[in-house]
Design a protein around this motif. Structure first.
Motif, PDB file in Angstrom:
ATOM      1  N   ALA A 192      36.986  55.496  41.684  1.00  8.74           N
ATOM      2  CA  ALA A 192      37.227  54.045  41.661  1.00  8.74           C
ATOM      3  C   ALA A 192      38.682  53.763  41.313  1.00  8.74           C
ATOM      4  N   ALA A 193      39.234  54.517  40.368  1.00  7.88           N
ATOM      5  CA  ALA A 193      40.639  54.320  39.985  1.00  7.88           C
ATOM      6  C   ALA A 193      41.562  54.595  41.174  1.00  7.88           C
ATOM      7  N   VAL A 194      41.295  55.671  41.904  1.00  3.15           N
ATOM      8  CA  VAL A 194      42.110  55.993  43.078  1.00  3.15           C
ATOM      9  C   VAL A 194      42.004  54.883  44.121  1.00  3.15           C
ATOM     10  N   GLU A 195      40.799  54.381  44.339  1.00  2.00           N
ATOM     11  CA  GLU A 195      40.626  53.325  45.341  1.00  2.00           C
ATOM     12  C   GLU A 195      41.348  52.040  44.912  1.00  2.00           C
ATOM     13  N   ASP A 236      32.543  47.472  41.360  1.00  2.00           N
ATOM     14  CA  ASP A 236      31.964  46.171  41.012  1.00  2.00           C
ATOM     15  C   ASP A 236      31.849  46.042  39.484  1.00  2.00           C
ATOM     16  N   ARG A 237      31.454  47.136  38.842  1.00  2.00           N
ATOM     17  CA  ARG A 237      31.306  47.105  37.380  1.00  2.00           C
ATOM     18  C   ARG A 237      32.648  47.084  36.668  1.00  2.00           C
ATOM     19  N   LEU A 238      33.616  47.822  37.227  1.00  2.00           N
ATOM     20  CA  LEU A 238      34.915  47.954  36.551  1.00  2.00           C
ATOM     21  C   LEU A 238      35.844  46.775  36.825  1.00  2.00           C
ATOM     22  N   GLU A 291      42.437  32.563  34.781  1.00  2.00           N
ATOM     23  CA  GLU A 291      42.890  33.744  35.528  1.00  2.00           C
ATOM     24  C   GLU A 291      41.833  34.241  36.517  1.00  2.00           C
ATOM     25  N   SER A 292      40.731  33.514  36.661  1.00  2.00           N
ATOM     26  CA  SER A 292      39.648  34.021  37.507  1.00  2.00           C
ATOM     27  C   SER A 292      40.095  34.218  38.958  1.00  2.00           C
ATOM     28  N   ARG A 293      41.058  33.440  39.416  1.00  2.00           N
ATOM     29  CA  ARG A 293      41.577  33.607  40.777  1.00  2.00           C
ATOM     30  C   ARG A 293      42.155  35.010  40.983  1.00  2.00           C
ATOM     31  N   LEU A 294      42.808  35.523  39.960  1.00  2.00           N
ATOM     32  CA  LEU A 294      43.366  36.876  40.034  1.00  2.00           C
ATOM     33  C   LEU A 294      42.237  37.905  40.206  1.00  2.00           C
ATOM     34  N   HIS A 295      41.193  37.759  39.409  1.00  2.00           N
ATOM     35  CA  HIS A 295      40.072  38.693  39.509  1.00  2.00           C
ATOM     36  C   HIS A 295      39.396  38.609  40.870  1.00  2.00           C
ATOM     37  N   GLN A 296      39.302  37.407  41.394  1.00  2.00           N
ATOM     38  CA  GLN A 296      38.715  37.255  42.731  1.00  2.00           C
ATOM     39  C   GLN A 296      39.541  38.009  43.771  1.00  2.00           C
ATOM     40  N   ALA A 297      40.857  37.883  43.676  1.00  2.00           N
ATOM     41  CA  ALA A 297      41.732  38.555  44.652  1.00  2.00           C
ATOM     42  C   ALA A 297      41.631  40.076  44.507  1.00  2.00           C
ATOM     43  N   MET A 298      41.537  40.553  43.267  1.00  2.00           N
ATOM     44  CA  MET A 298      41.390  42.007  43.038  1.00  2.00           C
ATOM     45  C   MET A 298      40.099  42.509  43.658  1.00  2.00           C
ATOM     46  N   ARG A 299      39.030  41.782  43.436  1.00  2.00           N
ATOM     47  CA  ARG A 299      37.732  42.182  43.989  1.00  2.00           C
ATOM     48  C   ARG A 299      37.729  42.084  45.513  1.00  2.00           C
ATOM     49  N   TYR A 300      38.319  41.039  46.026  1.00  2.00           N
ATOM     50  CA  TYR A 300      38.398  40.836  47.478  1.00  2.00           C
ATOM     51  C   TYR A 300      39.022  42.064  48.144  1.00  2.00           C
ATOM     52  N   SER A 301      40.103  42.561  47.580  1.00  2.00           N
ATOM     53  CA  SER A 301      40.803  43.678  48.218  1.00  2.00           C
ATOM     54  C   SER A 301      40.166  45.029  47.903  1.00  2.00           C
ATOM     55  N   ALA A 302      39.783  45.245  46.653  1.00  2.00           N
ATOM     56  CA  ALA A 302      39.245  46.568  46.301  1.00  2.00           C
ATOM     57  C   ALA A 302      37.857  46.791  46.886  1.00  2.00           C
ATOM     58  N   ILE A 337      29.563  60.209  53.492  1.00  2.00           N
ATOM     59  CA  ILE A 337      30.651  59.270  53.179  1.00  2.00           C
ATOM     60  C   ILE A 337      30.061  57.914  52.777  1.00  2.00           C
ATOM     61  N   ALA A 338      29.036  57.484  53.505  1.00  2.00           N
ATOM     62  CA  ALA A 338      28.422  56.182  53.210  1.00  2.00           C
ATOM     63  C   ALA A 338      27.767  56.179  51.829  1.00  2.00           C
ATOM     64  N   GLN A 339      27.139  57.314  51.464  1.00  2.00           N
ATOM     65  CA  GLN A 339      26.499  57.403  50.139  1.00  2.00           C
ATOM     66  C   GLN A 339      27.537  57.312  49.026  1.00  2.00           C
ATOM     67  N   THR A 340      28.626  58.075  49.195  1.00  2.00           N
ATOM     68  CA  THR A 340      29.682  58.021  48.177  1.00  2.00           C
ATOM     69  C   THR A 340      30.289  56.626  48.123  1.00  2.00           C
ATOM     70  N   ALA A 341      30.462  56.015  49.295  1.00  2.00           N
ATOM     71  CA  ALA A 341      31.066  54.678  49.338  1.00  2.00           C
ATOM     72  C   ALA A 341      30.215  53.676  48.565  1.00  2.00           C
ATOM     73  N   SER A 342      28.893  53.758  48.721  1.00  2.00           N
ATOM     74  CA  SER A 342      28.097  52.748  48.023  1.00  2.00           C
ATOM     75  C   SER A 342      28.079  53.018  46.517  1.00  2.00           C
ATOM     76  N   ALA A 343      28.120  54.304  46.129  1.00  2.00           N
ATOM     77  CA  ALA A 343      28.193  54.606  44.689  1.00  2.00           C
ATOM     78  C   ALA A 343      29.527  54.148  44.099  1.00  2.00           C
ATOM     79  N   VAL A 344      30.599  54.348  44.840  1.00  2.00           N
ATOM     80  CA  VAL A 344      31.904  53.957  44.293  1.00  2.00           C
ATOM     81  C   VAL A 344      32.050  52.431  44.298  1.00  2.00           C
TER      82      VAL A 344
END
Ligand code: IPE
Ligand code: IPE
Ligand code: MG
Ligand code: MG
Ligand code: MG
Length: 295
Positions: free
Chosen positions: A72-75, A20-22, A30-41, A8-15
């Protein structure tokens, strides 16, 4: 169980690398929006749904990039559902994954928008030919995730969950609520690998049956943890369901019977995988993990 946790940990770090890339950081207003998206995802969750996608994809020799992009899309959809679930208008929670919820860390409007943008980003990723070279496969993923996340899936279940507060639902009604609220996204996660790998229908059905039982066992355990889990360990508040009058099997049957039911469902889930060889072992072990977890 140790080997499962490593997997699970291996898959988690790959995802997480893929997320991070996506979800790149940006400059501009709009950078605040991206920060919030990254914060949660990218917050420290279990990444169970990505693990289901990747483990399912491994049964059918799917290319790792395809599986990780779908994971990544599901997460992203899952992270959006948590952001909105925590809003004051819904469960009104201030802690998620051991940190302030998105609307506390940012603000409510930003949290609503971050959820919106994570949801739409997920579909953009599925539609990209990099996810799969066959457009028919991409379309099927888009259609199925849309159905799982929408009014006849997760969002519909969330509506039922809110309407059921302080109502006495029957066991059948609670089961249906939970199948939509939690089960549909888990079912999509389990079946996505079969879609990517163009698997025969019987194998797809076996995974669907596995997911059905796993999803119910997962939500019963979430409801059990709400009464008996440790808030610090879970990274979210405990004891809120009874206070809010949530309709759960724990409330209806009591903790002991609910726990037995979850255990039965987990064993039943694994049995649906009997036709697969050792390749399905991670999924079999996961069924046990889902009901034994403490967070
Ligand atoms: C919590 O899901 C929300 C439910 C559907 C019960 P998880 O328990 O998978 O949450 P994270 O992703 O690990 O934070
Ligand atoms: C939420 O269920 C399910 C979602 C679709 C997000 P809960 O409200 O029980 O999830 P937690 O306990 O807040 O994680
Ligand atoms: Mg909720
Ligand atoms: Mg909640
Ligand atoms: Mg809960």
């Amino acid at each position: 169980l140790r080997s499962l946790k490593t997997a699970i940990a291996q898959t988690a770090s790959a995802v997480d690398e893929m997320l991070d890339r996506l979800l790149p950081e940006t400059e501009g207003a709009e950078s605040r929006l991206h920060q919030a998206m990254r914060y949660s995802a990218l917050g420290p969750g279990k990444r169970l749904r990505p693990f289901l996608v990747v483990s399912g994809a491994n049964l059918f020799n799917v290319a790792p990039t395809s599986a990780l992009r779908v994971a990544a899309a599901v997460e992203m959809v899952h992270a959006y559902s948590l952001i909105h679930d925590d809003l004051p208008a819904m469960d009104d929670d201030e802690v998620r994954r051991g940190r302030p919820t998105c609307h506390i860390e940012f603000d409510e409007a930003t949290a609503v928008l971050a959820g919106d943008a994570l949801l739409t980003r997920a579909f953009e990723i599925l539609a990209d030919p990099v996810t799969h070279s066959n457009p028919a496969v991409c379309l099927e993923l888009i259609r199925e995730l849309g159905a799982a996340a929408g009014a006849k899936g997760m969002v519909g279940g969330q509506m039922m969950d809110l309407l059921a507060e302080n109502e006495r639902l029957s066991e059948a009604e609670i089961t249906r609520l939970q199948m939509l609220k939690t089960g549909k996204m888990i079912a999509f996660s389990c079946e996505a690998g079969a879609v990517l790998g163009r698997a025969p229908v019987q194998q797809r059905f076996a995974l669907r049956s596995y997911a059905h039982d796993l999803g119910l066992a997962f939500q019963i355990t979430d409801d059990l943890l709400d009464i008996s889990g440790d808030a610090a360990e879970m990274g979210k508040a405990a004891g809120k369901d009874a206070a809010a009058g949530k309709a759960t099997l724990v409330a209806l049957l009591g903790a002991e019977r609910a726990r037995k039911q979850a255990g039965l469902l987990a064993r039943q889930a694994a049995q649906h995988l009997d036709s697969f060889e050792e390749k399905a072992d991670p999924l079999r072990r996961l069924a046990r993990f889902v009901v034994e977890r403490r967070a």
